[in-house]
Design a protein around this motif. Structure first.
Motif, PDB file in Angstrom:
ATOM      1  N   CYS A   1       0.847  -1.199   0.000  1.00 28.52           N
ATOM      2  CA  CYS A   1       0.000   0.000   0.000  1.00 28.52           C
ATOM      3  C   CYS A   1       0.879   1.245   0.000  1.00 28.52           C
ATOM      4  N   MET A   2       2.148   1.052  -0.311  1.00 29.56           N
ATOM      5  CA  MET A   2       3.119   2.140  -0.281  1.00 29.56           C
ATOM      6  C   MET A   2       2.977   3.020  -1.522  1.00 29.56           C
ATOM      7  N   ALA A   3       3.071   4.333  -1.320  1.00 29.21           N
ATOM      8  CA  ALA A   3       2.992   5.266  -2.443  1.00 29.21           C
ATOM      9  C   ALA A   3       3.651   6.576  -2.055  1.00 29.21           C
TER      10      ALA A   3
ATOM     11  N   ALA B   1      11.500   2.037  -5.347  1.00 28.68           N
ATOM     12  CA  ALA B   1      11.372   1.283  -4.099  1.00 28.68           C
ATOM     13  C   ALA B   1      10.605  -0.009  -4.326  1.00 28.68           C
ATOM     14  N   HIS B   2       9.601   0.039  -5.188  1.00 28.33           N
ATOM     15  CA  HIS B   2       8.839  -1.171  -5.483  1.00 28.33           C
ATOM     16  C   HIS B   2       9.657  -2.171  -6.300  1.00 28.33           C
ATOM     17  N   VAL B   3      10.487  -1.673  -7.203  1.00 25.61           N
ATOM     18  CA  VAL B   3      11.352  -2.576  -7.965  1.00 25.61           C
ATOM     19  C   VAL B   3      12.288  -3.322  -7.025  1.00 25.61           C
ATOM     20  N   TRP B   4      12.876  -2.614  -6.057  1.00 24.36           N
ATOM     21  CA  TRP B   4      13.751  -3.277  -5.093  1.00 24.36           C
ATOM     22  C   TRP B   4      12.977  -4.287  -4.251  1.00 24.36           C
ATOM     23  N   ALA B   5      11.762  -3.919  -3.852  1.00 24.05           N
ATOM     24  CA  ALA B   5      10.937  -4.846  -3.073  1.00 24.05           C
ATOM     25  C   ALA B   5      10.611  -6.095  -3.888  1.00 24.05           C
ATOM     26  N   LEU B   6      10.306  -5.908  -5.153  1.00 25.75           N
ATOM     27  CA  LEU B   6       9.992  -7.036  -6.027  1.00 25.75           C
ATOM     28  C   LEU B   6      11.205  -7.942  -6.206  1.00 25.75           C
ATOM     29  N   GLN B   7      12.371  -7.355  -6.398  1.00 29.59           N
ATOM     30  CA  GLN B   7      13.589  -8.148  -6.549  1.00 29.59           C
ATOM     31  C   GLN B   7      13.876  -8.960  -5.290  1.00 29.59           C
TER      32      GLN B   7
ATOM     33  N   PHE C   1       6.105   0.399 -12.855  1.00 23.36           N
ATOM     34  CA  PHE C   1       6.252  -0.740 -11.944  1.00 23.36           C
ATOM     35  C   PHE C   1       5.228  -1.829 -12.254  1.00 23.36           C
ATOM     36  N   GLU C   2       4.006  -1.449 -12.591  1.00 20.40           N
ATOM     37  CA  GLU C   2       3.017  -2.466 -12.961  1.00 20.40           C
ATOM     38  C   GLU C   2       3.575  -3.366 -14.071  1.00 20.40           C
ATOM     39  N   LYS C   3       4.185  -2.766 -15.055  1.00 17.91           N
ATOM     40  CA  LYS C   3       4.759  -3.533 -16.175  1.00 17.91           C
ATOM     41  C   LYS C   3       5.850  -4.477 -15.666  1.00 17.91           C
ATOM     42  N   THR C   4       6.723  -3.977 -14.804  1.00 25.19           N
ATOM     43  CA  THR C   4       7.793  -4.808 -14.248  1.00 25.19           C
ATOM     44  C   THR C   4       7.216  -5.970 -13.452  1.00 25.19           C
ATOM     45  N   LEU C   5       6.193  -5.705 -12.668  1.00 28.00           N
ATOM     46  CA  LEU C   5       5.561  -6.753 -11.868  1.00 28.00           C
ATOM     47  C   LEU C   5       4.922  -7.817 -12.755  1.00 28.00           C
ATOM     48  N   ILE C   6       4.205  -7.390 -13.774  1.00 27.57           N
ATOM     49  CA  ILE C   6       3.546  -8.343 -14.679  1.00 27.57           C
ATOM     50  C   ILE C   6       4.564  -9.243 -15.361  1.00 27.57           C
ATOM     51  N   GLU C   7       5.716  -8.683 -15.695  1.00 32.59           N
ATOM     52  CA  GLU C   7       6.744  -9.442 -16.405  1.00 32.59           C
ATOM     53  C   GLU C   7       7.658 -10.246 -15.480  1.00 32.59           C
TER      54      GLU C   7
END
Length: 371
Positions: A126-128, A144-150, A182-188
């Motif tokens: 829920c971070m923004a 920050a979300h990319v790092w969290a996803l990684q 980030f949505e695109k990165t998450l989907i992929e």
């Protein structure tokens, strides 16, 4: 600029306007607890929750705990005078959850050994960014979300639930592009994902309550029917987010979601407030062109003064919300479609208005004021 225009901009939150999809300061919940769902008795998961200090994040923490999940909340330590008391208050508000202190916007945090060996079944974010300015948006909504996803990929997390925003359907602003990236990165990424795009929040539509109580007119752009939305409460949205963990129909999906009932316009919001207060309706119509002028002036000044450039972006955010509905966008018909905007929950904005008029739990909007 005359006094009434300055007052109007203060209500808009310019400077200080923020998106209505952002994390916000700690406050009491704006609604009652939603009913239990039929999957509540299922085995709980260990969940890393990002953005737990916002009103949506706080509601999501409660919803996760209520459904038997083990919740670890990532929280940035506070600095300065009163930080200890603030941290104590936060621990009380997140009772039942484990607090992990750290800064999600620092890459080194995500690489520390303790986190690298942590086990989580899912991440719910829920971070923004707080203000939606370009620098902040790309730092928080994207990087920050990319790092969290990684980190999630490296530690074997299977599911990532992302709170996004319905306004990314028509991206014109920096924070919208950052969220979409980030949505695109998450989907992929290969992880199971649930991207939730809510409509307007109750808190973002509470800004004129005190104004109307004081006998001042309700401000609206044009005739008050330029836009419409299906507002969703914190608790109903939290219930939907947590439901993504178990409802397979929400897996690997982009999920627009609104609250119950028909779409409502600013005009209807004002009429309802006056009716609840027993006052005759008084409206002040403000031309959209006023924001156009503000954006133009600040953009010119911003070429010389960086602070003005940031305020110009905040004014663009205000202009966007003044002219775009928070509903599903029909690309073929080139219009917003209230009927195509899904609904969830049972709590309506007008029910919240009725409680707030009685002095029951009116939200503290603080620095995150939005018209």
């Amino acid at each position: 600029m005359n006094h009434s225009n300055i007052e109007f901009l203060n209500i808009l939150g310019i400077p200080g306007v923020t998106t209505n999809m952002l994390s916000s300061p700690l406050s009491c919940p704006d609604s009652t607890t939603p009913p239990e769902t039929d999957w509540e008795s299922r085995d709980g998961k260990r969940v890393l929750l990002l953005g737990a200090t916002g009103t949506i994040g706080m509601a999501t923490a409660r919803a996760l705990l209520r459904r038997g999940h083990e919740v670890v909340c990532l929280v940035r330590p506070r600095q300065g005078v009163g930080s200890t008391q603030a941290d104590t208050g936060l621990s009380e508000r997140l009772a039942g959850a484990t607090i992990m202190w750290g800064n999600a916007t620092e890459e080194d945090f995500w690489k520390q050994a303790d986190l690298a060996h942590a086990r989580f079944d899912a991440v719910v974010s829920c971070m923004a960014s707080r203000m939606g300015s370009p620098q902040d948006a790309w730092r928080v909504d994207h990087q920050a979300h990319v790092w969290a996803l990684q980190a999630a990929q490296a530690t074997g997390v299977k599911h990532f639930v992302q709170l996004s925003a319905i306004c990314v359907q028509k991206p014109l602003l920096a924070f919208q592009h950052a969220k979409l990236a980030f949505e695109k990165t998450l989907i992929e990424s290969g992880l199971t994902y649930s991207i939730v795009r809510p409509t307007a929040f109750f808190k973002s539509l509470s800004g004129q309550l005190d104004r109307v109580k004081k006998g001042k007119p309700f401000l609206m752009f044009g005739d008050g029917q330029l836009t419409a939305c299906k507002p969703i409460s914190d608790d109903d949205l939290a219930d939907f987010l947590v439901g993504c963990l178990h409802d397979v129909s929400r897996h690997n999906q982009i999920l627009p979601i609104g609250g119950p009932g028909p779409a409502i316009t600013p005009l209807a919001q004002g009429e309802q407030l006056f009716a609840l207060l027993g006052k005759p309706p008084r409206f002040k119509r403000v031309p959209v062109g006023l924001l156009d002028v503000i954006v133009g002036v600040l953009s010119v000044i911003g070429k010389l003064i960086p602070a003005a450039a940031e305020k110009a972006e905040l004014a663009r955010i205000g202009l966007y919300y003044a002219t775009e509905s928070m509903l599903v966008w029909d690309t073929q018909a080139q219009r917003y479609d209230a009927q195509a905007t899904p609904s969830h929950g049972s709590q309506t904005l007008f029910d919240a208005y009725a409680r707030w008029v009685k002095g029951e739990g009116a939200p503290d909007r603080g620095e995150h004021a939005v018209f």
